[in-house]
Design a protein around this motif. Sequence first.
Motif, short mmCIF file in Angstrom:
data_model
loop_
_atom_site.label_atom_id
_atom_site.label_comp_id
_atom_site.label_asym_id
_atom_site.label_seq_id
_atom_site.Cartn_x
_atom_site.Cartn_y
_atom_site.Cartn_z
N TRP A 53 60.26 91.62 22.51
CA TRP A 53 59.65 91.23 23.77
C TRP A 53 58.16 91.60 23.72
CZ3 TRP A 53 62.32 89.34 28.30
CH2 TRP A 53 63.69 89.14 28.09
N PHE A 54 57.32 90.75 24.31
CA PHE A 54 55.89 91.00 24.22
C PHE A 54 55.16 90.47 25.45
CE2 PHE A 54 57.08 87.09 22.14
CZ PHE A 54 56.12 86.16 22.52
N THR A 55 54.01 91.06 25.73
CA THR A 55 53.18 90.61 26.84
C THR A 55 52.19 89.56 26.36
OG1 THR A 55 51.61 92.42 26.47
CG2 THR A 55 53.35 92.79 28.09
N GLN A 56 51.85 88.62 27.24
CA GLN A 56 50.85 87.62 26.93
C GLN A 56 49.77 87.70 28.02
OE1 GLN A 56 52.85 84.23 24.37
NE2 GLN A 56 53.59 84.06 26.45
N THR A 57 48.68 88.34 27.66
CA THR A 57 47.64 88.63 28.64
C THR A 57 46.92 87.37 29.12
OG1 THR A 57 46.02 89.01 26.88
CG2 THR A 57 47.26 90.92 27.68
N GLY A 58 46.77 86.40 28.25
CA GLY A 58 46.04 85.19 28.61
C GLY A 58 46.81 84.28 29.54
N SER A 59 48.11 84.12 29.28
CA SER A 59 48.93 83.22 30.10
C SER A 59 49.63 83.93 31.24
CB SER A 59 49.97 82.52 29.22
OG SER A 59 50.82 83.47 28.60
N GLY A 60 49.57 85.26 31.26
CA GLY A 60 50.22 86.01 32.33
C GLY A 60 51.72 85.89 32.30
N THR A 61 52.31 85.95 31.12
CA THR A 61 53.75 85.80 30.96
C THR A 61 54.30 86.91 30.07
OG1 THR A 61 53.42 84.32 29.07
CG2 THR A 61 53.68 83.30 31.23
N ILE A 62 55.61 87.04 30.09
CA ILE A 62 56.33 87.90 29.15
C ILE A 62 57.06 87.00 28.17
CG2 ILE A 62 58.10 89.68 28.87
CD1 ILE A 62 55.64 90.67 30.35
N GLY A 63 56.93 87.30 26.89
CA GLY A 63 57.56 86.50 25.86
C GLY A 63 58.73 87.22 25.21
N ARG A 64 59.64 86.44 24.69
CA ARG A 64 60.77 86.96 23.93
C ARG A 64 60.91 86.14 22.67
NH1 ARG A 64 66.16 85.97 26.86
NH2 ARG A 64 65.89 83.92 25.89
N VAL A 65 61.09 86.81 21.53
CA VAL A 65 61.24 86.09 20.27
C VAL A 65 62.45 86.63 19.51
CG1 VAL A 65 59.65 87.64 19.03
CG2 VAL A 65 60.05 85.32 18.16
N THR A 66 63.23 85.74 18.96
CA THR A 66 64.35 86.15 18.12
C THR A 66 63.82 86.54 16.74
OG1 THR A 66 64.74 83.94 17.20
CG2 THR A 66 65.80 84.48 19.31
N ARG A 67 64.67 87.13 15.93
CA ARG A 67 64.24 87.52 14.58
C ARG A 67 63.97 86.31 13.70
NH1 ARG A 67 66.96 90.87 11.19
NH2 ARG A 67 69.02 90.15 11.79
N GLU A 68 64.44 85.15 14.15
CA GLU A 68 64.17 83.92 13.40
C GLU A 68 62.89 83.24 13.88
OE1 GLU A 68 67.21 84.59 14.82
OE2 GLU A 68 67.91 85.41 12.91
N GLY A 69 62.26 83.78 14.94
CA GLY A 69 60.99 83.24 15.41
C GLY A 69 61.07 82.28 16.58
N VAL A 70 62.22 82.18 17.25
CA VAL A 70 62.36 81.30 18.41
C VAL A 70 61.82 82.02 19.66
CG1 VAL A 70 63.94 79.99 19.87
CG2 VAL A 70 64.36 80.17 17.40
N VAL A 71 60.82 81.42 20.31
CA VAL A 71 60.12 82.07 21.43
C VAL A 71 60.55 81.48 22.76
CG1 VAL A 71 57.86 82.53 22.47
CG2 VAL A 71 58.12 82.60 19.98
N THR A 72 60.75 82.36 23.75
CA THR A 72 60.99 81.97 25.14
C THR A 72 59.97 82.71 25.99
OG1 THR A 72 63.36 81.77 24.70
CG2 THR A 72 62.67 81.86 27.01
N GLU A 73 59.42 82.03 27.01
CA GLU A 73 58.43 82.65 27.88
C GLU A 73 58.95 82.75 29.31
OE1 GLU A 73 55.18 79.90 27.21
OE2 GLU A 73 54.17 81.40 25.97
N PHE A 74 58.59 83.85 29.99
CA PHE A 74 58.99 84.08 31.36
C PHE A 74 57.75 84.28 32.22
CE2 PHE A 74 62.31 85.64 28.55
CZ PHE A 74 63.44 85.00 29.05
N PRO A 75 57.49 83.39 33.19
CA PRO A 75 56.31 83.55 34.04
C PRO A 75 56.48 84.73 35.00
CG PRO A 75 57.66 81.72 34.81
CD PRO A 75 58.25 82.17 33.50
N LEU A 76 55.36 85.37 35.33
CA LEU A 76 55.39 86.48 36.28
C LEU A 76 55.16 85.96 37.70
CD1 LEU A 76 53.45 89.16 34.22
CD2 LEU A 76 55.91 88.73 34.36
#
Length: 350
Positions: free
Chosen positions: A74-97
């Motif tokens: 899980w990671f923060t995205q300062t530019g888009s203002g979202t929280i990201g989630r990535v699987t170990r295979e590299g599949v990314v999902t974003e969650f807006p705040l």
Amino acid sequence: MPFPARSFLKKSLLAASTLLLGAPALAEEASASLNNPFVCRRPSGVAGTMTEFNLATEEAGPASITVGPDRNLWFTQTGSGTIGRVTREGVVTEFPLLTEYSIPQKLTLGFDGNLWFTQLGVDQVGRITPQGVVTEFPLPNPGSAPYGIAAGLDGNLWFTQVAGNRLGRITPSGTVTQFDLPTPEAQPTAIALGAEGKLWFTELRGNKVGTITTDGVITEYALPTANAGPSSIAIGWDGAMWFTEQFAGKIGRISASGTVTEYALPDASSAPVDLTPGPDGALWFVELRGNKVGRITLNGTITEYAIPTDSSQPAGIVFAPPGFFCLDAHLWFTERAGNKLGRIRAVTVP
């Protein structure tokens, strides 16, 4: 560090990984005979090998990264203002705040099974469940600029306030208590749980490393190098706290009694900004300006690995999530300007 204490630390970290991540921490295969029991024997690979993953959102600005209870990153995205989630295979999902322009910064896994993060731009602390449900808690004082955050053994979350010059404590239900720092305009940044149950934090402008007990008792330790700019801090396998000196280009180590040792990087202007213990018994760090991932052993030996993307501005790094019946031999890092996530192998496996 005496052997019993070191053994206790390793067992504690293993227990925590099993509890929070819901997976066995030790290899169960008889063939997994590596000296380090925390590392998977497969897949094979060479230490220092990197893989990069592009983010779909332009100028997302990935910053802090940690391991979630679902074993994803899980990671923060300062530019888009979202929280990201990535699987170990590299599949990314974003969650807006919920709040726009909140500039999420650091995030950590709480003992309540949720991810907690700071919102620098709007003076809030946020919580996101593994399913992506977001709750935000406003701080009592405007202009606090919350930044670092860590889970305490008291079950609460502890965070720094860069502009407010305070440390904060928030319960899982959202009740906030604040503690003023003795040093004026210290700019507290990172905070991490230490081996003795204290929270350790860095003071970017105060040029100190401090501790706070869960009762709110604060102790500060001045650094030998002037204007070193301590920024990130984490516990090492030796039980000491290790930290980055962003302005001086050094990695520091501080014992439980406050004794400081410093190790200079090859490039004093490399700006190390984050570090984490690795699966190989060393500490791993990222250099914001040096554009490298670094490794430092407990005796101070430094190795650096160049990131393929130029001027990527690596900002965060974390020990990877579990793999197949054991812990993965990789670490993950963010590339703030490169708008990518990176993965680096920590251990060579034949």
